[in-house]
Design an enzyme around this catalytic site. Sequence first.
Site, PDB file in Angstrom:
ATOM      1  N   GLY A 199       0.758  -1.242   0.000  1.00 45.30           N
ATOM      2  CA  GLY A 199       0.000   0.000   0.000  1.00 45.30           C
ATOM      3  C   GLY A 199       0.785   1.285   0.000  1.00 45.30           C
ATOM      4  CD  GLU A 242       0.673  -8.982   1.694  1.00 44.61           C
ATOM      5  OE1 GLU A 242      -0.252  -8.310   1.199  1.00 44.61           O
ATOM      6  OE2 GLU A 242       0.477  -9.938   2.453  1.00 44.61           O
ATOM      7  N   PRO A 243       4.685  -4.953  -0.885  1.00 45.08           N
ATOM      8  CG  PRO A 243       6.894  -4.289  -1.288  1.00 45.08           C
ATOM      9  CD  PRO A 243       6.069  -5.243  -0.449  1.00 45.08           C
ATOM     10  NE  ARG A 245      -0.187   2.554  -5.846  1.00 49.90           N
ATOM     11  CZ  ARG A 245      -1.356   2.510  -6.515  1.00 49.90           C
ATOM     12  NH1 ARG A 245      -1.475   3.079  -7.681  1.00 49.90           N
ATOM     13  NH2 ARG A 245      -2.409   1.914  -5.966  1.00 49.90           N
ATOM     14  NE  ARG A 304      -3.378   3.117 -11.113  1.00 51.87           N
ATOM     15  CZ  ARG A 304      -3.257   4.310 -10.603  1.00 51.87           C
ATOM     16  NH1 ARG A 304      -2.766   5.306 -11.336  1.00 51.87           N
ATOM     17  NH2 ARG A 304      -3.623   4.549  -9.374  1.00 51.87           N
ATOM     18  CE1 TYR A 313      -9.259   1.696  -8.767  1.00 55.38           C
ATOM     19  CE2 TYR A 313      -7.549   1.861 -10.429  1.00 55.38           C
ATOM     20  CZ  TYR A 313      -8.318   1.099  -9.583  1.00 55.38           C
ATOM     21  OH  TYR A 313      -8.125  -0.252  -9.536  1.00 55.38           O
ATOM     22  CB  CYS A 366     -17.238   3.041 -28.547  1.00 58.09           C
ATOM     23  SG  CYS A 366     -16.498   2.869 -30.157  1.00 58.09           S
ATOM     24  CD  GLU A 367     -17.488   2.220 -22.274  1.00 59.37           C
ATOM     25  OE1 GLU A 367     -18.034   2.981 -21.443  1.00 59.37           O
ATOM     26  OE2 GLU A 367     -17.789   1.033 -22.411  1.00 59.37           O
ATOM     27  CE1 TYR A 419      -2.372  -3.410  -8.426  1.00 60.59           C
ATOM     28  CE2 TYR A 419      -1.180  -1.412  -7.826  1.00 60.59           C
ATOM     29  CZ  TYR A 419      -1.627  -2.675  -7.511  1.00 60.59           C
ATOM     30  OH  TYR A 419      -1.324  -3.204  -6.281  1.00 60.59           O
TER      31      TYR A 419
HETATM   32  N1  LLP Z   1      -1.429  -6.858  -0.552  1.00 61.32           N
HETATM   33  C1  LLP Z   1      -2.750  -6.974  -0.734  1.00 61.32           C
HETATM   34  C2  LLP Z   1      -3.496  -7.952   0.071  1.00 61.32           C
HETATM   35  C3  LLP Z   1      -3.411  -6.162  -1.687  1.00 61.32           C
HETATM   36  O1  LLP Z   1      -4.727  -6.267  -1.832  1.00 61.32           O
HETATM   37  C4  LLP Z   1      -2.662  -5.227  -2.433  1.00 61.32           C
HETATM   38  C5  LLP Z   1      -3.309  -4.365  -3.443  1.00 61.32           C
HETATM   39  C6  LLP Z   1      -1.267  -5.154  -2.225  1.00 61.32           C
HETATM   40  C7  LLP Z   1      -0.686  -5.978  -1.262  1.00 61.32           C
HETATM   41  C8  LLP Z   1      -0.367  -4.217  -2.979  1.00 61.32           C
HETATM   42  O2  LLP Z   1      -0.689  -2.891  -2.801  1.00 61.32           O
HETATM   43  P1  LLP Z   1       0.277  -1.753  -3.369  1.00 61.32           P
HETATM   44  O3  LLP Z   1       1.567  -1.851  -2.628  1.00 61.32           O
HETATM   45  O4  LLP Z   1       0.461  -2.003  -4.830  1.00 61.32           O
HETATM   46  O5  LLP Z   1      -0.459  -0.518  -3.120  1.00 61.32           O
HETATM   47  N2  LLP Z   1      -5.697  -1.117  -9.145  1.00 61.32           N
HETATM   48  C9  LLP Z   1      -5.462  -0.113  -8.135  1.00 61.32           C
HETATM   49  C10 LLP Z   1      -4.736  -0.674  -6.945  1.00 61.32           C
HETATM   50  C11 LLP Z   1      -5.451  -1.844  -6.328  1.00 61.32           C
HETATM   51  C12 LLP Z   1      -4.677  -2.445  -5.184  1.00 61.32           C
HETATM   52  C13 LLP Z   1      -5.276  -3.734  -4.740  1.00 61.32           C
HETATM   53  N3  LLP Z   1      -4.559  -4.405  -3.708  1.00 61.32           N
HETATM   54  C14 LLP Z   1      -4.702   1.046  -8.759  1.00 61.32           C
HETATM   55  O6  LLP Z   1      -4.425   1.008  -9.962  1.00 61.32           O
HETATM   56  O7  LLP Z   1      -4.436   2.035  -8.092  1.00 61.32           O
END
Ligand code: LLP
Length: 410
Positions: A230, A269-270, A272, A308, A312, A339-340, A368
């Site tokens: 996150g 769990e990084p 992004r 994205r 979002y 077409c959106e 993503y």
């Molecule tokens: N762990 C779990 C359980 C998750 O659900 C996620 C992301 C992550 C780790 C990794 O999160 P990160 O470090 O990448 O923030 N599609 C959206 C983001 C959805 C994230 C879903 N879960 C976007 O494009 O912003």
Amino acid sequence: MPLHCNGVSLESAARRFGTPLYVYSADHIIGRLTLFERAFRAVPHQVCYAVKANSSLAILKLFADRGAGFDVVSGGELERVLAVDRKTAERVVFSGIGKTAPEMDLALRSGILLFNVESEGELELLSERAAKLRIRARIALRVNPDVFAETHPYISTGMREHKFGIDIRRARAVYRKAGKYLEAAGVSVHIGSQIRNAEPFGAAAQRVAKLIAELRRDGHAIRYMDLGGGLGIEYHADHAFDAEERVRQYAAALVPVAQSVGGVKLLLEPGRFLVAQAGALLTRVLYIKKNGEKNFVIVDAAMNDLLRPALYQAYHEIVPVTPRRAARKIVADVVGPVCESGDFFARDRELPPLRPGDLVAILDAGAYGMSLASNYNSRPRPAEILVTGRRARVIRRRETVNDLIAPEDL
Ligand code: LLP
């Protein structure tokens, strides 16, 4: 100077491989992983890269080769990781609220590190599957800590009203139901994505720490503290961003909590943070048009390639690959051919003047981007290239329409 990715000119990459094209820098990804590892070196930890951010095999291999583990959320993601290197299974955590029996069986047989269990129903099914296969497995409950983190509502997950996790107040009772094939070995939490401030991560970690102390009193040997992913980046070029400082602050919020718990391995769990800024989507301008007062730049990439902005209202910088000197800026929407009306990459954006045939880069598209791509409007998905030093190599060829229709029958 025209844009480059390390030693590779983007203009020549686009000519060689076509557009739309995803371009990633291997060095950048490795650099981010190194920052992360360094920030957490004071405590036993394991980075489990969140595969969903970018699941290309070549990118998974960069991580696997450097000792990273993986956070997977489906049997498909697990199969990808196993295809890269079966031995990494021992560094895999399996999250997700809807695991099916076949997915559980695959993960049990592969000997993954940890199941992050998100409901009592799931715990019962996993316990049944493990007994049936006679395989013991380690579990953590993914708890919902009820912590607010400021981010887009679609990617916030840590509050009671969200579908994720088990209410932290019920967790102790649920751990008691683990059964003899499941070992309660950890506690896990994930409060959301694109969170740019360390404070909510610290708050969630403290709640987890408290629960670990209670669970240990209840007799569970808790050895893993999984604090999810996150950590956010800045998508706006004019927002100051120092990646090293960001991850340092993040670690400063988590490491003391892990140390106070003692005897745990921190799992992170990084997604992004590791890959977003290593990637760009290259696209060519097809047409420029004006409807009333509005200017539209129509490019050959679309929402199916990078969802994205449509999903979002996400902001991505868009820059010409070969800027023209001293020309007047325009204000335009950058849109794709789908077409959106939601098919846009930018709205009312000030841009340098563009002409048909110009190449533009949509930045920070490494996370993503391709992993969320679809075939909407029967558009084959883009090719992906990975740049290492001066060398660019195709890590996924461009799809063809034949690839799309192959599974179908008349
Ligand atoms: N762990 C779990 C359980 C998750 O659900 C996620 C992301 C992550 C780790 C990794 O999160 P990160 O470090 O990448 O923030 N599609 C959206 C983001 C959805 C994230 C879903 N879960 C976007 O494009 O912003």
